[in-house]
Design an enzyme around this catalytic site. Structure first.
Site, short mmCIF file in Angstrom:
data_model
loop_
_atom_site.label_atom_id
_atom_site.label_comp_id
_atom_site.label_asym_id
_atom_site.label_seq_id
_atom_site.Cartn_x
_atom_site.Cartn_y
_atom_site.Cartn_z
N SER A 52 45.43 49.50 50.92
CA SER A 52 44.36 49.60 49.91
C SER A 52 44.45 50.92 49.16
CB SER A 52 43.01 49.52 50.62
OG SER A 52 41.97 49.95 49.77
N TYR A 81 43.54 49.61 42.62
CA TYR A 81 42.32 49.70 41.82
C TYR A 81 42.61 50.75 40.77
CZ TYR A 81 39.33 47.34 45.35
OH TYR A 81 38.74 46.46 46.20
N LYS A 120 45.23 39.32 42.98
CA LYS A 120 44.34 38.96 44.10
C LYS A 120 42.91 38.79 43.60
CE LYS A 120 42.85 40.88 48.60
NZ LYS A 120 41.53 41.52 48.41
N HIS A 161 37.34 38.20 48.11
CA HIS A 161 37.18 39.54 48.67
C HIS A 161 36.45 39.48 50.03
CE1 HIS A 161 37.76 43.69 46.85
NE2 HIS A 161 37.26 43.99 48.03
N THR A 184 43.93 43.76 42.31
CA THR A 184 42.68 43.07 42.69
C THR A 184 41.80 42.94 41.45
OG1 THR A 184 42.84 43.95 44.92
CG2 THR A 184 40.67 43.19 44.23
#
Ligand SMILES: Cc1cc2nc3c(=O)[nH]c(=O)nc-3n(C[C@H](O)[C@H](O)[C@H](O)COP(=O)(O)O)c2cc1C
Length: 394
Positions: free
Chosen positions: A110, A133, A257, A281, A159
């Site tokens: 992540s 992100y 995603k 999520h 994402t």
């Protein structure tokens, strides 16, 4: 309380995690958005699928290998990106990556990581992907992407379901943002729940307390503090235009995603994605989204074999993995299933979660009369016909 070797299933690992980490950490890991309808539905919907076993066939040792984006994996599941893993256990992302590599599968790191991506990559003997992100903006992301390329990450996961952070009511009640703030006065009302887990607290303090985001380095101010994540996410909404930019700065696979409809899946293909992950999520963002297993057939139909389809959400047992693959997923991601293990016991806990699922999947194939993951298809399951109808245009 069972010991790690005594745990029988993921639910047992969840209990161990609840016992080891303070309430705010456990609830952050365990909880979902708003009323947690989607969180519950992700798990429940697997019960709407039943197996059509072929009995009286001998399949011997079943083959669990899976090919994904030209990579051979020993297992039909990967480890999903889980933010704040270093708060669950000091070894956090490194421990999870190591366990994944040892099991012959991939780990997705992540953006919200307390460990440096170079250390995470070095910890794993398997493939490692970076989940992106856009916190801090494109320039910050480009610096992270350049580091990921140098370190040997083989794919990026974009994402797309986090236009803002979902509201997790348990986190509000537990004072998660006050606890991350470092301001003693605002932390005070929430400290007793931390003090009630002295073992976790000692390891947390020895680890240096709340870490910064080691891979989100803002020019002039250094690694972003964790307390800034929610506000940074609110200014980091991803749009399809970002895919175009991303393809200029990253020339290896990009996995999108957070796809739940045929329309978004086709758009991802048009924008050059190599794969999509059917994901809500883990029920942590928009509450009221459908269970991912229910959304999977529509996405598989829309993609029509052009790219690979992965899914995640609600996977707690090997039977869940097998059902998802029967419905057309190439492979699945597990989130909480391994994160409970991480919170319970670090790397050995993650390894135990993986081992439980691997054994489950092998037994399921044997009982189903199917020799391999590659041979699974829809003829092995019954599921509601409505799941195939997709969206009716108005
Ligand atoms: C504690 C936690 C943190 C997460 N952090 C991220 C993240 O940073 N980025 C991301 O793309 N998904 C994140 N997710 C979602 C997971 O990648 C995955 O989609 C989800 O956990 C799958 O559902 P499951 O937990 O039921 O397996 C997180 C999930 C959990 C449980």
């Amino acid at each position: 309380m069972p010991s790690l070797s005594q745990v029988v299933n993921v639910q047992d690992l969840r209990q161990l995690a609840e016992h080891r980490v303070p309430r705010p950490v456990f609830d952050y890991l365990d909880g979902g958005g708003e009323g947690e309808f989607t969180l519950r539905e992700n798990c429940r919907a697997f019960q709407d699928i039943t197996f059509r076993a072929r009995h009286a066939v001998s399949v011997g040792a079943c083959d669990l290998h899976t090919k994904l984006l030209e990579t051979d994996l020993a297992l039909p599941f990967l480890l999903a990106p889980v933010g704040y893993s270093r708060l669950m256990h000091p070894d956090g992302e490194c421990a999870a990556a190591r366990a994944a590599g040892e099991a012959g599968t991939a780990y997705i790191l992540s953006t919200i990581s307390g460990h440096r991506m170079e250390d995470v990559k070095a910890a794993s003997s398997g493939p490692v992907w970076y989940q992106l992100y856009l916190m801090g903006g494109r320039a910050v992301a480009e610096a992270a992407i350049a580091r990921a390329r140098m370190a040997g990450f083989s794919a990026l996961v974009l994402t797309i379901d986090t236009a803002v952070s979902g509201i997790r009511e348990r986190d509000v009640r537990n004072g998660v943002s006050q606890l991350l703030s470092g301001n003693l006065i605002s932390m005070l009302p929430f400290l007793p729940q931390i003090l009630s887990r002295p073992g976790w607290l000692a390891s947390f303090l020895l680890d240096g307390g709340v870490p910064s985001l080691a891979n989100v380095v803002v020019p002039g101010s250094g690694p972003m503090p964790m307390v800034d994540v929610a506000s940074a996410l609110a200014n980091a909404a991803v749009t399809w235009a970002d895919m175009h930019w991303l393809r200029q700065v990253w020339n290896a696979p990009i996995i999108v995603k957070g796809v739940l409809t045929g329309d978004d899946a086709r758009r991802a293909i048009d924008e050059g994605a190599s794969a999509v992950v059917v994901s809500n999520h883990g029920g942590r963002q928009l509450d009221g989204l459908p269970a991912t297993i229910r959304a999977l057939p529509e996405v598989v139909a829309a993609v029509n074999g052009q790219i690979e389809v992965l899914m995640d959400g609600g996977i707690r047992r090997g039977t869940d993995v097998v059902k998802a693959i029967c419905l057309g997923a190439r492979t699945v991601l597990i989130g909480r299933a391994y994160a409970y293990g991480l919170a319970a016991a670090g790397r050995p806990g993650v390894a135990r979660a993986i081992q439980i699922l691997r054994t489950d999947i092998e037994r399921t194939l044997q009982l189903l009369g199917c020799p391999s993951i590659a041979a699974l298809n829809r003829s092995y399951v019954d599921f509601p016909a409505a799941w195939c109808r997709g969206h009716i245009a108005h």
